[in-house]
Write a protein that holds these residues in place. Sequence first.
Motif, PDB file in Angstrom:
ATOM      1  N   ASN A 149       1.367   5.924  -1.477  1.00  0.00           N
ATOM      2  CA  ASN A 149       2.928   6.531  -2.445  1.00  0.00           C
ATOM      3  C   ASN A 149       3.618   6.714  -1.074  1.00  0.00           C
ATOM      4  O   ASN A 149       4.055   8.466  -1.160  1.00  0.00           O
ATOM      5  CB  ASN A 149       1.963   6.965  -3.086  1.00  0.00           C
ATOM      6  N   GLY A 150       3.769   6.508  -0.516  1.00  0.00           N
ATOM      7  CA  GLY A 150       4.850   7.050   0.751  1.00  0.00           C
ATOM      8  C   GLY A 150       3.916   7.905   1.697  1.00  0.00           C
ATOM      9  O   GLY A 150       4.676   8.508   1.723  1.00  0.00           O
ATOM     10  N   ALA A 151       2.607   7.692   1.913  1.00  0.00           N
ATOM     11  CA  ALA A 151       1.839   9.053   3.069  1.00  0.00           C
ATOM     12  C   ALA A 151       2.771   8.350   4.233  1.00  0.00           C
ATOM     13  O   ALA A 151       2.779   6.819   4.784  1.00  0.00           O
ATOM     14  CB  ALA A 151       0.734   8.208   2.809  1.00  0.00           C
ATOM     15  N   GLY A 152       3.183   9.616   5.049  1.00  0.00           N
ATOM     16  CA  GLY A 152       3.331   8.939   6.525  1.00  0.00           C
ATOM     17  C   GLY A 152       2.873  10.486   7.576  1.00  0.00           C
ATOM     18  O   GLY A 152       3.655  10.075   8.227  1.00  0.00           O
ATOM     19  N   SER A 153       1.794   9.955   7.473  1.00  0.00           N
ATOM     20  CA  SER A 153       0.972  11.068   8.389  1.00  0.00           C
ATOM     21  C   SER A 153       0.271  10.148   9.478  1.00  0.00           C
ATOM     22  O   SER A 153      -0.257   8.988   9.337  1.00  0.00           O
ATOM     23  CB  SER A 153      -0.191  11.898   7.388  1.00  0.00           C
ATOM     24  N   TRP A 154      -0.269  10.551  10.197  1.00  0.00           N
ATOM     25  CA  TRP A 154      -0.653   9.847  11.322  1.00  0.00           C
ATOM     26  C   TRP A 154      -1.941  10.160  11.188  1.00  0.00           C
ATOM     27  O   TRP A 154      -2.010   8.670  11.599  1.00  0.00           O
ATOM     28  CB  TRP A 154      -0.795  10.725  12.227  1.00  0.00           C
ATOM     29  N   GLY A 155      -3.129  10.485  10.542  1.00  0.00           N
ATOM     30  CA  GLY A 155      -3.574   9.911  10.088  1.00  0.00           C
ATOM     31  C   GLY A 155      -3.822   8.374   9.239  1.00  0.00           C
ATOM     32  O   GLY A 155      -4.208   7.768   8.662  1.00  0.00           O
ATOM     33  N   ALA A 156      -2.644   8.739   8.105  1.00  0.00           N
ATOM     34  CA  ALA A 156      -2.406   7.746   7.449  1.00  0.00           C
ATOM     35  C   ALA A 156      -2.227   6.491   8.176  1.00  0.00           C
ATOM     36  O   ALA A 156      -2.624   5.325   7.640  1.00  0.00           O
ATOM     37  CB  ALA A 156      -1.628   7.919   6.240  1.00  0.00           C
ATOM     38  N   LEU A 157      -1.498   6.375   9.456  1.00  0.00           N
ATOM     39  CA  LEU A 157      -0.760   5.880  10.488  1.00  0.00           C
ATOM     40  C   LEU A 157      -1.957   5.202  11.093  1.00  0.00           C
ATOM     41  O   LEU A 157      -2.627   3.515  11.173  1.00  0.00           O
ATOM     42  CB  LEU A 157      -0.238   5.717  11.538  1.00  0.00           C
ATOM     43  N   ALA A 158      -3.139   5.942  10.957  1.00  0.00           N
ATOM     44  CA  ALA A 158      -4.420   5.597  12.162  1.00  0.00           C
ATOM     45  C   ALA A 158      -5.369   4.892  11.052  1.00  0.00           C
ATOM     46  O   ALA A 158      -6.206   3.408  11.619  1.00  0.00           O
ATOM     47  CB  ALA A 158      -5.380   6.797  12.318  1.00  0.00           C
ATOM     48  N   ALA A 159      -5.298   5.215   9.866  1.00  0.00           N
ATOM     49  CA  ALA A 159      -6.799   4.404   8.839  1.00  0.00           C
ATOM     50  C   ALA A 159      -6.103   3.045   8.458  1.00  0.00           C
ATOM     51  O   ALA A 159      -6.888   2.228   8.471  1.00  0.00           O
ATOM     52  CB  ALA A 159      -6.814   5.205   7.221  1.00  0.00           C
ATOM     53  N   PHE A 160      -4.689   3.332   8.184  1.00  0.00           N
ATOM     54  CA  PHE A 160      -4.122   1.308   8.126  1.00  0.00           C
ATOM     55  C   PHE A 160      -4.787   0.762   9.304  1.00  0.00           C
ATOM     56  O   PHE A 160      -4.671  -0.144   9.445  1.00  0.00           O
ATOM     57  CB  PHE A 160      -3.025   1.550   7.346  1.00  0.00           C
ATOM     58  N   ALA A 161      -4.272   1.150  10.448  1.00  0.00           N
ATOM     59  CA  ALA A 161      -4.199   0.020  11.610  1.00  0.00           C
ATOM     60  C   ALA A 161      -5.729  -0.099  11.656  1.00  0.00           C
ATOM     61  O   ALA A 161      -5.898  -1.178  11.811  1.00  0.00           O
ATOM     62  CB  ALA A 161      -3.436   1.211  12.896  1.00  0.00           C
ATOM     63  N   GLY A 162      -6.405   1.161  11.868  1.00  0.00           N
ATOM     64  CA  GLY A 162      -7.910   0.662  11.789  1.00  0.00           C
ATOM     65  C   GLY A 162      -8.159  -0.807  11.234  1.00  0.00           C
ATOM     66  O   GLY A 162      -9.274  -1.130  11.044  1.00  0.00           O
ATOM     67  N   ALA A 163      -7.840  -0.455   9.430  1.00  0.00           N
ATOM     68  CA  ALA A 163      -7.803  -0.586   8.370  1.00  0.00           C
ATOM     69  C   ALA A 163      -8.044  -2.596   8.270  1.00  0.00           C
ATOM     70  O   ALA A 163      -8.251  -3.787   8.383  1.00  0.00           O
ATOM     71  CB  ALA A 163      -8.214  -0.715   7.173  1.00  0.00           C
ATOM     72  N   ALA A 164      -6.368  -2.598   8.605  1.00  0.00           N
ATOM     73  CA  ALA A 164      -5.430  -3.892   9.197  1.00  0.00           C
ATOM     74  C   ALA A 164      -6.455  -4.661  10.481  1.00  0.00           C
ATOM     75  O   ALA A 164      -6.468  -5.659  10.439  1.00  0.00           O
ATOM     76  CB  ALA A 164      -4.233  -4.112   9.752  1.00  0.00           C
ATOM     77  N   LEU A 165      -6.548  -3.795  11.864  1.00  0.00           N
ATOM     78  CA  LEU A 165      -7.475  -4.632  12.609  1.00  0.00           C
ATOM     79  C   LEU A 165      -8.588  -4.997  12.273  1.00  0.00           C
ATOM     80  O   LEU A 165      -9.107  -6.122  12.494  1.00  0.00           O
ATOM     81  CB  LEU A 165      -7.488  -3.367  14.070  1.00  0.00           C
TER      82      LEU A 165
ATOM     83  N   VAL B  62       0.964  -1.015  -0.292  1.00  0.00           N
ATOM     84  CA  VAL B  62      -0.019   0.529   0.209  1.00  0.00           C
ATOM     85  C   VAL B  62       0.713   1.171  -0.351  1.00  0.00           C
ATOM     86  O   VAL B  62       0.842   2.256  -0.823  1.00  0.00           O
ATOM     87  CB  VAL B  62      -0.840   0.142   1.276  1.00  0.00           C
ATOM     88  N   LEU B  63       1.949   1.257   0.242  1.00  0.00           N
ATOM     89  CA  LEU B  63       3.092   2.259   0.886  1.00  0.00           C
ATOM     90  C   LEU B  63       3.995   2.674  -0.466  1.00  0.00           C
ATOM     91  O   LEU B  63       4.105   3.858  -0.830  1.00  0.00           O
ATOM     92  CB  LEU B  63       3.763   2.121   1.926  1.00  0.00           C
ATOM     93  N   ALA B  64       3.705   1.489  -0.854  1.00  0.00           N
ATOM     94  CA  ALA B  64       4.719   1.141  -2.474  1.00  0.00           C
ATOM     95  C   ALA B  64       3.512   2.188  -2.991  1.00  0.00           C
ATOM     96  O   ALA B  64       4.118   2.319  -4.894  1.00  0.00           O
ATOM     97  CB  ALA B  64       5.288  -0.020  -2.485  1.00  0.00           C
ATOM     98  N   GLY B  65       2.169   1.682  -3.328  1.00  0.00           N
ATOM     99  CA  GLY B  65       1.613   1.964  -4.765  1.00  0.00           C
ATOM    100  C   GLY B  65       0.669   2.904  -4.461  1.00  0.00           C
ATOM    101  O   GLY B  65       0.776   4.128  -4.614  1.00  0.00           O
ATOM    102  N   PRO B  66      -0.348   2.903  -3.617  1.00  0.00           N
ATOM    103  CA  PRO B  66      -1.206   3.560  -3.706  1.00  0.00           C
ATOM    104  C   PRO B  66      -1.864   4.669  -2.274  1.00  0.00           C
ATOM    105  O   PRO B  66      -1.737   6.149  -3.070  1.00  0.00           O
ATOM    106  CB  PRO B  66      -2.990   2.653  -3.527  1.00  0.00           C
TER     107      PRO B  66
END
Length: 113
Positions: free
Chosen positions: A65-81, A59-63
């Motif tokens: 594209n290196g997003a590094g914000s806290w919002g992106a981290l929270a979104a991925f963590a929630g989706a992964a859980l 996901v970081l390599a594609g869609p």
Amino acid sequence: MADPYSQTPLETIGNAGVGCALVGLFALAARGRPGALLLRLPAALGAMALSAYVLHALVLAGPANGAGSWGALAAFAGAALAAAWAWQRFWAHSPLRRGPLEHLLRLAARGGG
């Protein structure tokens, strides 16, 4: 510092101590029913950590594209859980219950059988 191995030995010992304290806290929390229920989501994700890690990298390599914000981290963590919990519920009685990459790794370790 963002250099490799930039931490001092005392920082490393301190980080290890915090990690041990968190493991102990979660073990104590899991002894009671409310804590055990609360820890089901991270336990499901921990059972499929390899799949989650690889998906995160893709996901970081594609869609993203290196997003590094806290919002992106929270979104991925929630989706992964949520995805790990749903995966384990759907595949509960299957060899795939631990995740697709974990299953492939297990097959490879057994020699395909």
